[in-house]
Design an enzyme around this catalytic site. Sequence first.
Site, PDB file in Angstrom:
ATOM      1  CE  LYS A  68      -4.327  -2.273   2.068  1.00  0.00           C
ATOM      2  NZ  LYS A  68      -4.769  -1.122   2.851  1.00  0.00           N
ATOM      3  CG  ASP A 105      -7.771   0.943   3.244  1.00  0.00           C
ATOM      4  OD1 ASP A 105      -9.168  -0.737   2.631  1.00  0.00           O
ATOM      5  OD2 ASP A 105      -6.761   0.361   2.536  1.00  0.00           O
TER       6      ASP A 105
END
Length: 270
Positions: A68, A105
């Site tokens: 990420k 997210d």
Amino acid sequence: MTRPYAEVIGDPIAHSKSPLIHGFWLDRLGIDARYEQCHVTPDALAGYFDARRADPAWRGCNITIPHKEAALALVADKGGIRDTIGAINTVFRDADGELTGTNTDAGGFIAPIADVDLAGRPVVVIGSGGAARAILFALARIGAGPVTLLARNALKGAALLSHFGLQGAVKPLDAPLPPAALLVNASPLGMTGQPALDIDLSPLPDDAVVYDIVYAPLETPLLQAAEAQGLETVDGLDMLVGQAALAFEIFFGSAPPRDDDDDLRRLLMS
């Protein structure tokens, strides 16, 4: 014409439920596309994006552990994610044809607890990786805090709190919990194949919420302990489905059928 597709990448990746989620929505909406998983190791990450740039059928990918943060350097950052969250979980081909990163997210994390008033209330977050960055960003946006961050690397943890303008403290992973309105496990601890998260929840007040973003297994030892103590819990499927819904619309141009969430959850738990 080649059938369009999107995928999820990570290392490991076999545990991912994203193909089930996106496949369910594609089927319900009758969209002729596919969504797959792709095992990508850290040393193959740059090559993965190079290959997808040349594939017109590729609509994008979701990104999981451990890519990420590293993926940010390999794609365009038109939304300024580097200076805000500092990690991406979604890459898509934009209107200019460029591979561009974003992060769903934060929105996926906050949706299940949107009705919990956390403004000015203490929160504990476990972990300091890409998922933790999105969660800290979301907590800062709603005015939560102070935040106690339990992390292996104290310097990295302190830098994260400072970056997001959060008041609080960084403590080791095995430090006793302070009283908090919300406890979030944003680490891989407790995931299948990872060490267990062994933590005493007794300092938490009766109205605390315990939120574990791990979804394999779905009922983690942390959530079992919280339920045994009578605390409200949020499991990893809530965040997973929430962030996936935002990514699905980016990839396929249609909002997923969220009225079917009960059916989706039954599928994911079967």
